[in-house]
Enzyme design. Structure first.
Site, PDB file in Angstrom:
ATOM      1  N   ASP A   1       0.863  -1.190   0.000  1.00 22.54           N
ATOM      2  CA  ASP A   1       0.000   0.000   0.000  1.00 22.54           C
ATOM      3  C   ASP A   1       0.889   1.226   0.000  1.00 22.54           C
ATOM      4  O   ASP A   1       1.896   1.294   0.712  1.00 22.54           O
ATOM      5  CB  ASP A   1      -0.911   0.000   1.219  1.00 22.54           C
ATOM      6  CG  ASP A   1      -1.869   1.185   1.207  1.00 22.54           C
ATOM      7  OD1 ASP A   1      -2.833   1.116   0.428  1.00 22.54           O
ATOM      8  OD2 ASP A   1      -1.606   2.147   1.939  1.00 22.54           O
ATOM      9  N   ILE A   2       0.542   2.223  -0.864  1.00 18.37           N
ATOM     10  CA  ILE A   2       1.305   3.463  -0.929  1.00 18.37           C
ATOM     11  C   ILE A   2       0.917   4.325   0.278  1.00 18.37           C
ATOM     12  O   ILE A   2      -0.279   4.616   0.511  1.00 18.37           O
ATOM     13  CB  ILE A   2       1.001   4.211  -2.224  1.00 18.37           C
ATOM     14  CG1 ILE A   2       1.351   3.325  -3.458  1.00 18.37           C
ATOM     15  CG2 ILE A   2       1.775   5.523  -2.297  1.00 18.37           C
ATOM     16  CD1 ILE A   2       0.969   3.938  -4.772  1.00 18.37           C
TER      17      ILE A   2
ATOM     18  N   GLU B   1      -4.874   2.207  -4.156  1.00 19.00           N
ATOM     19  CA  GLU B   1      -3.423   2.293  -4.189  1.00 19.00           C
ATOM     20  C   GLU B   1      -2.759   1.054  -3.621  1.00 19.00           C
ATOM     21  O   GLU B   1      -1.584   1.082  -3.252  1.00 19.00           O
ATOM     22  CB  GLU B   1      -2.948   3.534  -3.430  1.00 19.00           C
ATOM     23  CG  GLU B   1      -3.201   3.510  -1.930  1.00 19.00           C
ATOM     24  CD  GLU B   1      -4.578   4.047  -1.564  1.00 19.00           C
ATOM     25  OE1 GLU B   1      -4.771   4.382  -0.398  1.00 19.00           O
ATOM     26  OE2 GLU B   1      -5.463   4.141  -2.465  1.00 19.00           O
TER      27      GLU B   1
END
Length: 600
Positions: free
Chosen positions: A462-463, A505
């Site tokens: 996950d960003i 994301e």
């Protein structure tokens, strides 16, 4: 000369000689008739003279016997002989109808006068005897006058017979000579006719007909069996046999040409069958590798004299890359810019160095090779290239095969275009449009297909603070950040696993046959590479990007069915611990610059 003309001439000459021979035989027969008539005349005249002499002697004898014996029978016989003598005298008058000549008639007239004189003496003697003067009668019958007249009569008869013998003998000899000459002429002409007939039989029927026909019968038999390898000797005679020989020559040449056309038709049909087979297999190909294998297998069968390459354009339409090859071509590069080929520039087949009359493509070497470039097009777009060159220095028959080459190129172009379109559609169906990663559905299918009991590691990525990029720099910048992270994930994972976009994301990585230690190590490499590269967009610095990673494995710490859940729980734990870190679902978490600690 034609046999028909020779036969007609021979027939005409034979008829003429036969007619002349018949005429000679007729003339010979006429001469024989004349010969027979001459013999008959000779016999008649000779008999006439003999009868005159004999009749005179008979009358004299009867008259003398009557005088000497006084016997009435001799007197009667004398009178009978006298009557016959008168008849012969009448016959002598008509002797001219037997062909008597004037000299012979003069002798006959003299015989008649002598006979009449002798007859008067004998009649006078008989009358004297009847009057009783026997001495006077004997004197008259046996006297010198009677003897003279009788001798003269016999001499004249002898002279007459000599004359008739001489004349009839000459006529007989002439008639016989003429008959013999005509007979010899008839026989000679018959011999010539026979010789001509035999000559016609030998020289025409045997030498000019039978012998040539005997030679040609075997040739015709072999030609009838379609053995056109037989040699037909050329006979230039201007007759029927020569025309027949010429007809056989033409028949043989037509047969050879028909065999050649049949062979070409069979080769053409075989080529069409191979092209059809190749088309069917091209339609069934699932990838460009399969398509290249099909082309490389069938092209040498269709064009055994041509080696070649199959090139495909890249997505940017700037570079041609070889995906298939056959028969080891030597003069074209394995890859080259699309601008290096005149065929692609012109959009049509191009022959390089064809008799040094045309310009060569730049992708060929400088050894003077003859090459053919056929562009692959589909729906008006160029998508590749077929390249051919001569194989083993054999004939480069491009003109003959151009139609088939273009047909093959068209079908290969359509097949490549279909595969590329299928690949695009497949990518649209299984990949994320923004990042190019496999989508969530592919992730679920991969988990469902994974064999039970086999090791599998899962990374949930996950960003961190992704909303900040959208709010501060816009959604385009957010898209760039996601594409950047996706590309680093693909480059880092490489062949170790598969990368997916989970949603938003978040990204997922599956590593078959890998445990949690290998998964954790990959997570750390990802986190390090992503966080150490500054990112900019449209001239603005976006700053560094960090990610949080949750790692889970199966079947060590749980089944595959809960793998995503456990990895997502580890990701949440990583976020709760401050982000920019990797966390093991089994309880081990390592933060950025922190020491390992047991979370069990």
């Amino acid at each position: 000369m034609r046999i028909n003309a020779i036969t007609n001439w021979a027939y005409g000459v034979t008829v003429l000689l036969t007619g002349l021979s018949g005429a000679a035989f007729i003339l010979s027969t006429d001469s024989a008739i004349k010969e027979r008539q001459a013999v008959e005349q000779h016999l008649v005249l000779d008999t006439l003279g003999e009868e005159l002499a004999l009749g005179a002697e008979t009358r004299s004898d009867e008259a003398r016997l009557y005088v000497m014996r006084n016997d009435e029978r001799h007197l009667e016989a004398f009178h009978r002989a006298e009557d016959e003598e008168r008849k012969r005298e009448e016959a002598i008058k008509t002797a001219t109808r037997f062909g008597a000549l004037p000299g012979e008639m003069a002798a006959l007239q003299e015989i008649m006068r002598d006979a009449e004189a002798l007859d008067k003496v004998e009649v006078a003697a008989i009358e004297a005897y009847q009057k009783g003067d026997r001495a006077a009668a004997q004197e008259k019958l046996f006297g010198s006058e009677h003897e003279r007249l009788q001798t003269a009569l016999l001499d004249t008869v002898s002279r007459f017979r000599d004359l008739t013998n001489a004349r009839t003998g000459g006529a007989l000899s002439a008639a016989q000579a003429q008959s013999d000459w005509y007979a010899a002429a008839a026989k000679t002409m018959l011999g010539i006719t026979a010789a001509l007939f035999l000559s016609v039989l030998y020289f025409i029927l045997k030498r000019r007909v039978a012998m040539p026909l005997s030679r040609m019968s075997g040739i015709v038999t072999r030609l009838a069996e379609q053995d056109y390898a037989v040699e037909v000797p050329l006979d230039r005679r201007r007759d029927e046999i020569g025309e027949m020989n010429q007809a056989i020559h033409i028949f043989r040449e037509n047969g050879i040409e028909r065999d050649r056309l049949d062979a070409e038709r069979r080769r053409d049909q075989q080529t069409k069958d191979l092209i059809l087979q190749m088309m069917h297999r091209l339609q069934a190909c699932q990838s460009q590798d399969e398509l290249a294998e099909v082309v490389a297998r069938f092209a040498p069968q269709i064009f055994p004299n041509l080696a070649g390459h199959l090139y495909v354009l890249n997505d940017s339409r700037t570079l041609l890359t070889q995906i298939g090859t056959w028969l080891d071509p030597e003069h074209s590069a394995p890859s080259f810019p699309s601008s290096a080929c005149w065929g692609l520039r012109r959009g049509r087949p191009h022959v390089s160095n064809r008799g040094q009359s045309d310009i060569a493509c730049q992708h060929l070497d400088d050894h003077g090779a003859i090459g053919l470039c056929v562009p692959l097009t589909a729906q008006g777009d160029t998508i590749g290239l077929l390249y051919f060159e001569e194989h083993l220095k054999e004939e480069f028959a491009v003109e003959v095969s151009r139609l088939y080459l273009e047909l093959i190129a068209e079908n290969i172009g359509l097949a490549v275009a279909n595969l590329q379109l299928r690949e695009k559609l497949t990518n649209l169906a299984v990949r994320d449009a923004l990042t190019g990663l496999l989508n969530r559905r592919c992730l679920d299918e991969a988990l469902n297909r994974h064999p039970r009991g086999k090791p599998l590691s899962c990374l949930m990525v996950d960003i961190d603070y992704f909303k900040r990029f959208n709010d501060e720099f816009g959604h385009d910048a957010g898209d760039v950040v996601m594409q950047y992270v996706a590309q680093i994930i693909v480059d880092t994972v490489a062949d170790a696993g598969s990368a997916y976009r989970f949603g938003g994301e978040e990204f997922t990585v599956l590593m078959p046959d890998a445990g949690e230690a290998a998964g954790f190590a990959l997570a750390e490499r990802l986190r390090t590479r992503i966080g150490t590269t500054p990112l900019s967009h449209r001239g603005r610095i976006l700053g560094t990007v960090s990610v949080s990673v949750g790692v889970a494995s199966a079947p060590d710490d749980g089944p595959v069915s809960t793998l995503l859940t456990r990895a997502d729980a580890a990701l949440i734990d990583a976020k709760n611990q401050g982000r920019n870190r990797s966390v093991l679902a089994s309880g081990l978490a390592i933060g950025e610059g922190a020491e390992r600690r047991n979370l069990a």
